[in-house]
Design a protein around this motif. Structure first.
Motif, PDB file in Angstrom:
ATOM      1  N   ALA A 151       0.835  -1.206   0.000  1.00 24.09           N
ATOM      2  CA  ALA A 151       0.000   0.000   0.000  1.00 24.09           C
ATOM      3  C   ALA A 151       0.870   1.257   0.000  1.00 24.09           C
ATOM      4  O   ALA A 151       0.533   2.246  -0.647  1.00 24.09           O
ATOM      5  CB  ALA A 151      -0.934   0.000   1.216  1.00 24.09           C
ATOM      6  N   PHE A 152       1.995   1.215   0.713  1.00 20.75           N
ATOM      7  CA  PHE A 152       2.933   2.336   0.703  1.00 20.75           C
ATOM      8  C   PHE A 152       3.466   2.561  -0.711  1.00 20.75           C
ATOM      9  O   PHE A 152       3.422   3.681  -1.237  1.00 20.75           O
ATOM     10  CB  PHE A 152       4.093   2.071   1.678  1.00 20.75           C
ATOM     11  CG  PHE A 152       5.160   3.113   1.634  1.00 20.75           C
ATOM     12  CD1 PHE A 152       4.981   4.338   2.255  1.00 20.75           C
ATOM     13  CD2 PHE A 152       6.347   2.871   0.974  1.00 20.75           C
ATOM     14  CE1 PHE A 152       5.965   5.315   2.201  1.00 20.75           C
ATOM     15  CE2 PHE A 152       7.339   3.825   0.918  1.00 20.75           C
ATOM     16  CZ  PHE A 152       7.151   5.059   1.542  1.00 20.75           C
ATOM     17  N   ALA A 153       3.939   1.495  -1.341  1.00 21.60           N
ATOM     18  CA  ALA A 153       4.507   1.615  -2.684  1.00 21.60           C
ATOM     19  C   ALA A 153       3.464   2.082  -3.699  1.00 21.60           C
ATOM     20  O   ALA A 153       3.736   2.972  -4.516  1.00 21.60           O
ATOM     21  CB  ALA A 153       5.112   0.284  -3.120  1.00 21.60           C
ATOM     22  N   SER A 154       2.273   1.508  -3.647  1.00 26.09           N
ATOM     23  CA  SER A 154       1.244   1.911  -4.612  1.00 26.09           C
ATOM     24  C   SER A 154       0.767   3.336  -4.355  1.00 26.09           C
ATOM     25  O   SER A 154       0.470   4.076  -5.295  1.00 26.09           O
ATOM     26  CB  SER A 154       0.071   0.931  -4.608  1.00 26.09           C
ATOM     27  OG  SER A 154      -0.570   0.911  -3.355  1.00 26.09           O
ATOM     28  N   MET A 179       3.732  13.558  -1.820  1.00 27.20           N
ATOM     29  CA  MET A 179       3.931  12.178  -2.278  1.00 27.20           C
ATOM     30  C   MET A 179       4.227  11.254  -1.107  1.00 27.20           C
ATOM     31  O   MET A 179       3.595  10.210  -0.953  1.00 27.20           O
ATOM     32  CB  MET A 179       5.110  12.099  -3.259  1.00 27.20           C
ATOM     33  CG  MET A 179       4.881  12.676  -4.603  1.00 27.20           C
ATOM     34  SD  MET A 179       6.425  12.494  -5.550  1.00 27.20           S
ATOM     35  CE  MET A 179       6.075  13.573  -6.921  1.00 27.20           C
ATOM     36  N   VAL A 180       5.194  11.633  -0.285  1.00 28.83           N
ATOM     37  CA  VAL A 180       5.602  10.759   0.813  1.00 28.83           C
ATOM     38  C   VAL A 180       4.511  10.678   1.882  1.00 28.83           C
ATOM     39  O   VAL A 180       4.274   9.618   2.458  1.00 28.83           O
ATOM     40  CB  VAL A 180       6.979  11.179   1.384  1.00 28.83           C
ATOM     41  CG1 VAL A 180       6.920  12.484   2.139  1.00 28.83           C
ATOM     42  CG2 VAL A 180       7.560  10.066   2.239  1.00 28.83           C
ATOM     43  N   ASN A 181       3.785  11.772   2.111  1.00 28.59           N
ATOM     44  CA  ASN A 181       2.680  11.733   3.076  1.00 28.59           C
ATOM     45  C   ASN A 181       1.520  10.893   2.568  1.00 28.59           C
ATOM     46  O   ASN A 181       0.903  10.150   3.336  1.00 28.59           O
ATOM     47  CB  ASN A 181       2.228  13.153   3.430  1.00 28.59           C
ATOM     48  CG  ASN A 181       3.127  13.785   4.464  1.00 28.59           C
ATOM     49  OD1 ASN A 181       3.322  13.247   5.541  1.00 28.59           O
ATOM     50  ND2 ASN A 181       3.688  14.932   4.132  1.00 28.59           N
ATOM     51  N   PHE A 182       1.204  10.983   1.284  1.00 28.55           N
ATOM     52  CA  PHE A 182       0.134  10.167   0.714  1.00 28.55           C
ATOM     53  C   PHE A 182       0.501   8.684   0.793  1.00 28.55           C
ATOM     54  O   PHE A 182      -0.334   7.843   1.132  1.00 28.55           O
ATOM     55  CB  PHE A 182      -0.129  10.573  -0.740  1.00 28.55           C
ATOM     56  CG  PHE A 182      -1.336   9.919  -1.345  1.00 28.55           C
ATOM     57  CD1 PHE A 182      -2.594  10.490  -1.209  1.00 28.55           C
ATOM     58  CD2 PHE A 182      -1.223   8.731  -2.049  1.00 28.55           C
ATOM     59  CE1 PHE A 182      -3.720   9.886  -1.762  1.00 28.55           C
ATOM     60  CE2 PHE A 182      -2.339   8.117  -2.605  1.00 28.55           C
ATOM     61  CZ  PHE A 182      -3.594   8.693  -2.463  1.00 28.55           C
ATOM     62  N   ALA A 183       1.749   8.363   0.510  1.00 28.85           N
ATOM     63  CA  ALA A 183       2.195   6.968   0.538  1.00 28.85           C
ATOM     64  C   ALA A 183       2.068   6.374   1.938  1.00 28.85           C
ATOM     65  O   ALA A 183       1.538   5.269   2.110  1.00 28.85           O
ATOM     66  CB  ALA A 183       3.638   6.867   0.042  1.00 28.85           C
ATOM     67  N   VAL A 184       2.525   7.096   2.951  1.00 30.35           N
ATOM     68  CA  VAL A 184       2.466   6.545   4.305  1.00 30.35           C
ATOM     69  C   VAL A 184       1.025   6.543   4.828  1.00 30.35           C
ATOM     70  O   VAL A 184       0.629   5.630   5.558  1.00 30.35           O
ATOM     71  CB  VAL A 184       3.456   7.256   5.258  1.00 30.35           C
ATOM     72  CG1 VAL A 184       2.981   8.608   5.692  1.00 30.35           C
ATOM     73  CG2 VAL A 184       3.773   6.384   6.462  1.00 30.35           C
ATOM     74  N   ALA A 185       0.213   7.503   4.419  1.00 29.34           N
ATOM     75  CA  ALA A 185      -1.208   7.486   4.798  1.00 29.34           C
ATOM     76  C   ALA A 185      -1.909   6.283   4.163  1.00 29.34           C
ATOM     77  O   ALA A 185      -2.750   5.638   4.807  1.00 29.34           O
ATOM     78  CB  ALA A 185      -1.892   8.789   4.388  1.00 29.34           C
ATOM     79  N   SER A 186      -1.555   5.945   2.929  1.00 27.97           N
ATOM     80  CA  SER A 186      -2.122   4.765   2.273  1.00 27.97           C
ATOM     81  C   SER A 186      -1.785   3.501   3.053  1.00 27.97           C
ATOM     82  O   SER A 186      -2.631   2.626   3.249  1.00 27.97           O
ATOM     83  CB  SER A 186      -1.587   4.628   0.843  1.00 27.97           C
ATOM     84  OG  SER A 186      -1.980   5.708   0.051  1.00 27.97           O
TER      85      SER A 186
END
Length: 126
Positions: free
Chosen positions: A69-72, A87-94
């Protein structure tokens, strides 16, 4: 390994020195408070700069698939031309949201929900 910003930046710089064609490097860092509560944050090197996400704390339902989920989430944010910090905040929130969903896939495709968590905006919208 739970590096601070400077330690992670040195690691990224060494990767880029060894592999100069890299465009982006990202990783998330887990902080296990107990068996059911964790926190995540992430680091990303992009366009010569290192970024650090916010810290997200949550109750775990299922950890399997959190890395995917982080990578996607990162790939999605890059495809949508988010700013690097977003980008990095969206990835970790995912990834944080995936930890609250049973099964090994992040079944939400609602980018607005992920962005709300990313932005930490929990106001009621009517």
């Amino acid at each position: 390994m739970q590096p601070d910003f400077e330690q992670q930046e040195r690691v990224f710089e060494e990767f880029v020195r060894r592999y100069p064609n890299l465009k982006c490097i990202a990783r998330h860092v887990r902080y296990a408070h107990n068996g059911s509560e964790n926190s995540l944050k992430a680091y990303m090197w992009y366009q010569g700069q290192t970024y650090e996400s916010r810290m997200f704390t949550f109750q775990i339902l299922d950890r399997v698939g959190g890395g995917d989920a982080f990578a996607s989430g990162l790939i999605y944010a890059m495809m949508k031309d988010y700013e690097p910090a977003d980008m990095v905040n969206f990835a970790v929130a995912s990834s944080a949201i995936k930890h609250t969903i049973h099964g090994d896939g992040n079944i939400t495709d609602d980018a607005d929900t992920i962005r709300s968590l990313m932005d930490m905006s929990f106001d009621i919208k009517r």
